[in-house]
Design a protein around this motif. Structure first.
Motif, PDB file in Angstrom:
ATOM      1  N   ASP A   1      -6.719  -2.934   0.450  1.00  0.00           N
ATOM      2  CA  ASP A   1      -5.495  -3.743   0.466  1.00  0.00           C
ATOM      3  C   ASP A   1      -5.343  -4.569   1.743  1.00  0.00           C
ATOM      4  O   ASP A   1      -4.204  -4.806   2.209  1.00  0.00           O
ATOM      5  CB  ASP A   1      -4.259  -2.851   0.284  1.00  0.00           C
ATOM      6  CG  ASP A   1      -4.139  -2.301  -1.128  1.00  0.00           C
ATOM      7  OD1 ASP A   1      -4.873  -2.780  -1.999  1.00  0.00           O
ATOM      8  OD2 ASP A   1      -3.321  -1.384  -1.334  1.00  0.00           O
ATOM      9  N   ASP A   2      -6.443  -5.007   2.323  1.00  0.00           N
ATOM     10  CA  ASP A   2      -6.420  -5.789   3.565  1.00  0.00           C
ATOM     11  C   ASP A   2      -5.653  -5.078   4.668  1.00  0.00           C
ATOM     12  O   ASP A   2      -5.133  -5.724   5.592  1.00  0.00           O
ATOM     13  CB  ASP A   2      -5.777  -7.170   3.328  1.00  0.00           C
ATOM     14  CG  ASP A   2      -6.549  -8.000   2.319  1.00  0.00           C
ATOM     15  OD1 ASP A   2      -7.796  -7.940   2.341  1.00  0.00           O
ATOM     16  OD2 ASP A   2      -5.911  -8.685   1.491  1.00  0.00           O
ATOM     17  N   SER A   3      -5.585  -3.733   4.594  1.00  0.00           N
ATOM     18  CA  SER A   3      -4.741  -2.981   5.519  1.00  0.00           C
ATOM     19  C   SER A   3      -5.437  -1.801   6.182  1.00  0.00           C
ATOM     20  O   SER A   3      -5.052  -1.392   7.272  1.00  0.00           O
ATOM     21  CB  SER A   3      -3.494  -2.446   4.790  1.00  0.00           C
ATOM     22  OG  SER A   3      -2.735  -3.493   4.248  1.00  0.00           O
ATOM     23  N   LEU A   4      -6.435  -1.243   5.523  1.00  0.00           N
ATOM     24  CA  LEU A   4      -7.086  -0.029   6.031  1.00  0.00           C
ATOM     25  C   LEU A   4      -8.596  -0.164   5.882  1.00  0.00           C
ATOM     26  O   LEU A   4      -9.086  -0.514   4.807  1.00  0.00           O
ATOM     27  CB  LEU A   4      -6.601   1.203   5.265  1.00  0.00           C
ATOM     28  CG  LEU A   4      -7.231   2.525   5.703  1.00  0.00           C
ATOM     29  CD1 LEU A   4      -6.454   3.099   6.880  1.00  0.00           C
ATOM     30  CD2 LEU A   4      -7.259   3.520   4.554  1.00  0.00           C
TER      31      LEU A   4
ATOM     32  N   ILE B   1      -4.057   7.259  -0.287  1.00  0.00           N
ATOM     33  CA  ILE B   1      -3.749   5.838  -0.370  1.00  0.00           C
ATOM     34  C   ILE B   1      -3.690   5.427  -1.841  1.00  0.00           C
ATOM     35  O   ILE B   1      -4.653   5.625  -2.588  1.00  0.00           O
ATOM     36  CB  ILE B   1      -4.806   4.996   0.361  1.00  0.00           C
ATOM     37  CG1 ILE B   1      -4.972   5.470   1.813  1.00  0.00           C
ATOM     38  CG2 ILE B   1      -4.457   3.520   0.302  1.00  0.00           C
ATOM     39  CD1 ILE B   1      -3.732   5.355   2.662  1.00  0.00           C
ATOM     40  N   ASN B   2      -2.563   4.900  -2.253  1.00  0.00           N
ATOM     41  CA  ASN B   2      -2.367   4.385  -3.621  1.00  0.00           C
ATOM     42  C   ASN B   2      -2.718   5.403  -4.700  1.00  0.00           C
ATOM     43  O   ASN B   2      -3.174   5.046  -5.791  1.00  0.00           O
ATOM     44  CB  ASN B   2      -3.189   3.106  -3.822  1.00  0.00           C
ATOM     45  CG  ASN B   2      -2.737   1.977  -2.928  1.00  0.00           C
ATOM     46  OD1 ASN B   2      -1.583   1.917  -2.527  1.00  0.00           O
ATOM     47  ND2 ASN B   2      -3.655   1.082  -2.584  1.00  0.00           N
ATOM     48  N   ASP B   3      -2.526   6.668  -4.397  1.00  0.00           N
ATOM     49  CA  ASP B   3      -2.758   7.756  -5.358  1.00  0.00           C
ATOM     50  C   ASP B   3      -4.214   7.843  -5.817  1.00  0.00           C
ATOM     51  O   ASP B   3      -4.499   8.472  -6.833  1.00  0.00           O
ATOM     52  CB  ASP B   3      -1.864   7.605  -6.607  1.00  0.00           C
ATOM     53  CG  ASP B   3      -0.395   7.730  -6.276  1.00  0.00           C
ATOM     54  OD1 ASP B   3      -0.062   8.504  -5.355  1.00  0.00           O
ATOM     55  OD2 ASP B   3       0.423   7.046  -6.917  1.00  0.00           O
ATOM     56  N   GLU B   4      -5.155   7.233  -5.066  1.00  0.00           N
ATOM     57  CA  GLU B   4      -6.530   7.242  -5.571  1.00  0.00           C
ATOM     58  C   GLU B   4      -7.620   7.394  -4.509  1.00  0.00           C
ATOM     59  O   GLU B   4      -8.770   7.659  -4.853  1.00  0.00           O
ATOM     60  CB  GLU B   4      -6.802   5.981  -6.394  1.00  0.00           C
ATOM     61  CG  GLU B   4      -6.600   4.667  -5.682  1.00  0.00           C
ATOM     62  CD  GLU B   4      -6.871   3.478  -6.598  1.00  0.00           C
ATOM     63  OE1 GLU B   4      -7.027   3.674  -7.814  1.00  0.00           O
ATOM     64  OE2 GLU B   4      -6.924   2.351  -6.078  1.00  0.00           O
TER      65      GLU B   4
ATOM     66  N   MET C   1       0.844  -1.190   0.000  1.00  0.00           N
ATOM     67  CA  MET C   1       0.000   0.000   0.000  1.00  0.00           C
ATOM     68  C   MET C   1       0.884   1.245   0.000  1.00  0.00           C
ATOM     69  O   MET C   1       1.767   1.379   0.836  1.00  0.00           O
ATOM     70  CB  MET C   1      -0.908  -0.008   1.233  1.00  0.00           C
ATOM     71  CG  MET C   1      -1.907   1.132   1.287  1.00  0.00           C
ATOM     72  SD  MET C   1      -3.096   0.967   2.653  1.00  0.00           S
ATOM     73  CE  MET C   1      -2.058   1.440   4.043  1.00  0.00           C
ATOM     74  N   LYS C   2       0.636   2.120  -0.951  1.00  0.00           N
ATOM     75  CA  LYS C   2       1.401   3.367  -1.025  1.00  0.00           C
ATOM     76  C   LYS C   2       0.693   4.440  -0.212  1.00  0.00           C
ATOM     77  O   LYS C   2      -0.511   4.631  -0.331  1.00  0.00           O
ATOM     78  CB  LYS C   2       1.529   3.809  -2.482  1.00  0.00           C
ATOM     79  CG  LYS C   2       2.297   5.123  -2.658  1.00  0.00           C
ATOM     80  CD  LYS C   2       2.355   5.537  -4.113  1.00  0.00           C
ATOM     81  CE  LYS C   2       3.063   6.876  -4.278  1.00  0.00           C
ATOM     82  NZ  LYS C   2       3.088   7.323  -5.684  1.00  0.00           N
ATOM     83  N   VAL C   3       1.451   5.145   0.619  1.00  0.00           N
ATOM     84  CA  VAL C   3       0.894   6.184   1.481  1.00  0.00           C
ATOM     85  C   VAL C   3       1.656   7.484   1.267  1.00  0.00           C
ATOM     86  O   VAL C   3       2.887   7.506   1.358  1.00  0.00           O
ATOM     87  CB  VAL C   3       0.975   5.784   2.968  1.00  0.00           C
ATOM     88  CG1 VAL C   3       0.462   6.915   3.851  1.00  0.00           C
ATOM     89  CG2 VAL C   3       0.189   4.507   3.226  1.00  0.00           C
ATOM     90  N   THR C   4       0.939   8.547   0.954  1.00  0.00           N
ATOM     91  CA  THR C   4       1.537   9.883   0.876  1.00  0.00           C
ATOM     92  C   THR C   4       0.668  10.833   1.687  1.00  0.00           C
ATOM     93  O   THR C   4      -0.526  10.586   1.878  1.00  0.00           O
ATOM     94  CB  THR C   4       1.634  10.382  -0.572  1.00  0.00           C
ATOM     95  OG1 THR C   4       0.336  10.327  -1.191  1.00  0.00           O
ATOM     96  CG2 THR C   4       2.601   9.538  -1.379  1.00  0.00           C
TER      97      THR C   4
ATOM     98  N   ALA D   1       1.328   3.711  -8.094  1.00  0.00           N
ATOM     99  CA  ALA D   1       0.854   2.673  -7.189  1.00  0.00           C
ATOM    100  C   ALA D   1      -0.073   1.713  -7.923  1.00  0.00           C
ATOM    101  O   ALA D   1      -0.759   2.087  -8.870  1.00  0.00           O
ATOM    102  CB  ALA D   1       0.117   3.308  -6.018  1.00  0.00           C
ATOM    103  N   ALA D   2      -0.081   0.469  -7.471  1.00  0.00           N
ATOM    104  CA  ALA D   2      -1.011  -0.510  -8.032  1.00  0.00           C
ATOM    105  C   ALA D   2      -2.424  -0.147  -7.603  1.00  0.00           C
ATOM    106  O   ALA D   2      -2.625   0.440  -6.535  1.00  0.00           O
ATOM    107  CB  ALA D   2      -0.648  -1.908  -7.543  1.00  0.00           C
ATOM    108  N   PRO D   3      -3.433  -0.466  -8.422  1.00  0.00           N
ATOM    109  CA  PRO D   3      -4.820  -0.180  -8.038  1.00  0.00           C
ATOM    110  C   PRO D   3      -5.159  -0.834  -6.697  1.00  0.00           C
ATOM    111  O   PRO D   3      -4.728  -1.951  -6.412  1.00  0.00           O
ATOM    112  CB  PRO D   3      -5.637  -0.802  -9.176  1.00  0.00           C
ATOM    113  CG  PRO D   3      -4.700  -0.851 -10.339  1.00  0.00           C
ATOM    114  CD  PRO D   3      -3.343  -1.093  -9.753  1.00  0.00           C
TER     115      PRO D   3
END
Length: 344
Positions: free
Chosen positions: A184-187, A24-27, A1-4, A157-159
């Protein structure tokens, strides 16, 4: 998971050091995140609502890795000077010359309040923060437009993988289900609703009213692809639940140990049985799926339901035989149960 994250320091004697938005994930964007200065140092606090005397987070990480990602990113951005990419979001460098200071403060403030915070930092502080960063890059001889182009080349980032969990609602008007989605099973993002409008069903993200009495999202997709994926996932999950009907709510039938259920019945046969239950005044709640129906009723009604089930079975068989003789298409190919067997 991409976080910015984008972090905006606050002023005043408060333990809230900054407010932030997390992407999250640019989306998918999470709003109203707080960076709190606690007794043990800085930590991230998610927005929460009070339910029955308890505060529940609107969204929250469910893995240690995701929690660390969000905390580390927000704290790192808080400790890092504003860079050119933040400036590009709020103002266009090519349009700065010739614009008055008052106009620039107004522009920054309006954008800031609209897109980031319910209670933003004072416009003057935001303006000074941006102006100082702008001056730094100008004095360093950096071509701001080239800097933006170079630093925009980030890994895509992946979808997001999106799953949904819902509960049907029968007593809240146009709200048909409530629940949550997991990224992403994370948030987890709670407060998701399935709403029926004149144009059909749609998934609604958690929201609140701001000080201007306008609706704002706590979390929302920022790409069409993410929006479509959330809508599809939530609505498919809702349709898989089936619809609930009956002359009482399931919980009003009785205590859990006193409730009995039919096996999954063919929908056409169940429709006949439900009609008989209605006519006999027997309390029931039915969950109607795409191909089958399960009916719940009180244990004291077992014998009456058994009798009506046998009647419904005989009528259903007679209707099928008549259809076969007339060579008309059958509404259902499924055979009715030969014997009524209630389940706990």
């Amino acid at each position: 998971m991409k976080v910015t994250a984008k972090v905006y320091p606050t002023e005043g004697n408060t333990n809230v050091a900054a407010m932030a938005t997390v992407k999250i994930n640019d989306e998918i964007v999470l709003h109203n995140v707080r960076l709190v200065n606690g007794t043990s140092g800085l930590f991230v606090q998610m927005p929460a609502i009070k339910v029955n005397g308890t505060f529940n987070d609107i969204f929250f990480p469910i893995t240690a890795e995701a929690r660390k990602q969000i905390n580390d990113e927000v704290i790192a951005r808080y400790n890092k000077p504003v860079n050119i990419r933040e400036l590009e979001v709020i103002g266009n460098f090519e349009e700065i010359n010739g614009v008055s200071e008052e106009e620039r403060i107004t522009e920054y403030s309006q954008h800031y309040d609209t897109h980031f915070l319910k209670d933003g930092v004072p416009a003057s502080k935001l303006y000074n923060m941006l102006s100082n960063a702008e001056a730094y890059y100008r004095e360093s001889g950096i071509d701001t437009n080239e800097f933006v182009r170079q630093n925009a080349k980030e890994e895509t980032a992946a979808p997001s993988k999106i799953t949904a969990s819902l509960k049907p609602v029968t007593d809240k008007g146009n709200v048909k289900a409530t629940g949550q989605i997991t990224i992403d099973d994370s948030l987890v993002i709670t407060g998701v609703k399935v709403i029926e409008s004149e144009k059909g069903l749609f998934a609604s993200m958690p929201s609140y009213t701001d000080r201007y009495n306008e609706w704002k999202d706590y979390a929302n997709p920022v790409t069409k692809e993410a929006f479509d994926r959330i809508q599809t996932t939530v609505l498919n999950k809702y349709r898989s639940l089936g619809t609930v009907q009956g002359n009482v709510k399931y919980t009003d039938i009785g205590d859990k140990e006193d409730i009995r259920h039919t096996k999954n019945l063919d929908n056409e046969y169940a429709k006949t049985l439900i009609g008989k239950l209605e006519a006999a005044g027997i309390k029931y709640s039915a969950k109607v799926g795409e191909k089958s129906t399960a009916i719940a009723f009180h244990k004291d009604s077992v014998e009456a339901v058994k009798k009506l089930s046998n009647e419904a079975r005989d009528e259903f068989k007679a209707a099928r035989n008549a259809a076969a003789e007339a060579e008309t298409p059958l509404a259902s190919e499924e055979a009715p149960p030969e014997e009524f067997e209630p389940e706990m």
